[in-house]
Design a protein around this motif. Structure first.
Motif, mmCIF file in Angstrom:
data_model
loop_
_atom_site.group_PDB
_atom_site.id
_atom_site.type_symbol
_atom_site.label_atom_id
_atom_site.label_comp_id
_atom_site.label_asym_id
_atom_site.label_seq_id
_atom_site.Cartn_x
_atom_site.Cartn_y
_atom_site.Cartn_z
ATOM 1 N N ALA A 195 0.814 -1.019 0.049
ATOM 2 C CA ALA A 195 0.054 -0.022 0.102
ATOM 3 C C ALA A 195 0.852 1.212 -0.104
ATOM 4 O O ALA A 195 0.308 2.407 -0.473
ATOM 5 C CB ALA A 195 -0.927 0.206 1.276
ATOM 6 N N ALA A 196 2.237 1.196 0.373
ATOM 7 C CA ALA A 196 2.888 2.202 0.338
ATOM 8 C C ALA A 196 3.481 2.634 -0.996
ATOM 9 O O ALA A 196 3.899 3.607 -1.290
ATOM 10 C CB ALA A 196 4.252 2.084 1.339
ATOM 11 N N VAL A 197 3.314 1.770 -1.945
ATOM 12 C CA VAL A 197 3.923 2.028 -3.112
ATOM 13 C C VAL A 197 2.926 3.175 -3.978
ATOM 14 O O VAL A 197 1.859 2.657 -3.896
ATOM 15 C CB VAL A 197 4.095 0.790 -4.145
ATOM 16 C CG1 VAL A 197 4.478 1.016 -5.452
ATOM 17 C CG2 VAL A 197 4.976 0.010 -3.449
ATOM 18 N N PRO A 198 3.451 4.103 -4.540
ATOM 19 C CA PRO A 198 2.464 4.993 -5.140
ATOM 20 C C PRO A 198 1.784 4.518 -6.366
ATOM 21 O O PRO A 198 0.668 4.935 -6.587
ATOM 22 C CB PRO A 198 3.519 5.994 -5.651
ATOM 23 C CG PRO A 198 4.654 6.037 -4.831
ATOM 24 C CD PRO A 198 4.763 4.576 -4.590
ATOM 25 N N ARG A 199 1.839 3.534 -7.078
ATOM 26 C CA ARG A 199 1.207 3.160 -8.141
ATOM 27 C C ARG A 199 0.326 1.994 -7.435
ATOM 28 O O ARG A 199 -0.127 1.051 -8.426
ATOM 29 C CB ARG A 199 2.118 2.594 -9.368
ATOM 30 C CG ARG A 199 2.762 3.816 -9.677
ATOM 31 C CD ARG A 199 3.628 3.211 -11.081
ATOM 32 N NE ARG A 199 4.548 2.189 -10.314
ATOM 33 C CZ ARG A 199 5.387 1.467 -11.206
ATOM 34 N NH1 ARG A 199 5.674 1.747 -12.300
ATOM 35 N NH2 ARG A 199 6.341 0.626 -10.474
ATOM 36 N N SER A 200 0.009 1.568 -6.112
ATOM 37 C CA SER A 200 -0.664 0.512 -5.904
ATOM 38 C C SER A 200 -2.097 0.665 -6.553
ATOM 39 O O SER A 200 -2.664 -0.650 -6.613
ATOM 40 C CB SER A 200 -0.758 0.596 -4.383
ATOM 41 O OG SER A 200 0.708 0.209 -3.828
ATOM 42 N N GLY A 201 -2.714 1.602 -6.486
ATOM 43 C CA GLY A 201 -4.074 1.733 -7.222
ATOM 44 C C GLY A 201 -3.974 0.969 -8.443
ATOM 45 O O GLY A 201 -4.979 0.344 -8.803
ATOM 46 N N ARG A 202 -3.314 1.318 -9.196
ATOM 47 C CA ARG A 202 -3.297 0.765 -10.788
ATOM 48 C C ARG A 202 -2.933 -0.583 -10.578
ATOM 49 O O ARG A 202 -3.435 -1.391 -11.555
ATOM 50 C CB ARG A 202 -2.268 1.376 -11.366
ATOM 51 C CG ARG A 202 -2.735 2.890 -12.081
ATOM 52 C CD ARG A 202 -1.596 3.528 -12.818
ATOM 53 N NE ARG A 202 -2.081 4.951 -13.095
ATOM 54 C CZ ARG A 202 -1.254 5.700 -13.551
ATOM 55 N NH1 ARG A 202 -0.004 5.472 -13.782
ATOM 56 N NH2 ARG A 202 -1.679 7.056 -13.756
ATOM 57 N N VAL A 203 -2.215 -0.990 -9.793
ATOM 58 C CA VAL A 203 -1.674 -2.442 -9.770
ATOM 59 C C VAL A 203 -2.931 -3.273 -9.046
ATOM 60 O O VAL A 203 -3.335 -4.293 -9.437
ATOM 61 C CB VAL A 203 -0.413 -2.708 -8.631
ATOM 62 C CG1 VAL A 203 -0.509 -4.055 -8.584
ATOM 63 C CG2 VAL A 203 0.725 -2.115 -9.260
#
Length: 135
Positions: A24-32
């Motif tokens: 969840a800390a990764v900025p692109r988590s929403g797309r992933v």
């Protein structure tokens, strides 16, 4: 056995909060998260091919069903928890609206999935013809 497998693996995936917090800390988590949710659609035809018509029969068909259900359970627990962890990233002035949209999409997704599953079960798979009555 399928229900027990699904519920146990779904619970195990949801309890892995330490690894989920890192994702969840990764900025692109929403797309992933969205891409992984769409990728789960590949599993649905595998289950239907293993159930009816019984294209993949016997022990192989049963093993494929169990493996696909296990993959769906793990990804469901992971993606459901991860998507709820990504919700607080909304700006403060949009936080309440983000929650309302998330809940509306959750209910819409559940209703759509249940209706689609019922329609496929009644139509294409002819599950009403199986005569699976309980005593």
């Amino acid at each position: 056995m399928v229900f027990a497998t699904y519920n146990a693996l779904d619970c195990i995936a949801r309890l892995r909060l330490s690894s989920l917090q890192q994702h969840a800390a990764v900025p692109r988590s929403g797309r992933v998260c969205l891409g992984a949710a769409c990728a789960r659609l590949v599993c649905v035809p595998l289950i239907y091919l293993s159930v009816r018509p019984r294209v993949l029969g016997g022990a192989l068909g049963n093993a494929i069903i169990l493996a696909v259900v296990a993959a769906l359970a793990l990804s469901n627990g992971f993606l459901a928890t991860l998507s709820m962890m990504l919700l607080p990233r909304a700006p403060a002035e949009l936080a309440e609206d983000a929650v309302l949209v998330t809940v509306a999409c959750l209910y819409l997704g559940l209703a759509t999935g249940a209706t689609t599953s019922w329609a496929i079960g009644q139509g294409a798979m002819h599950l009403a013809d199986l005569n699976c009555s309980t005593v």
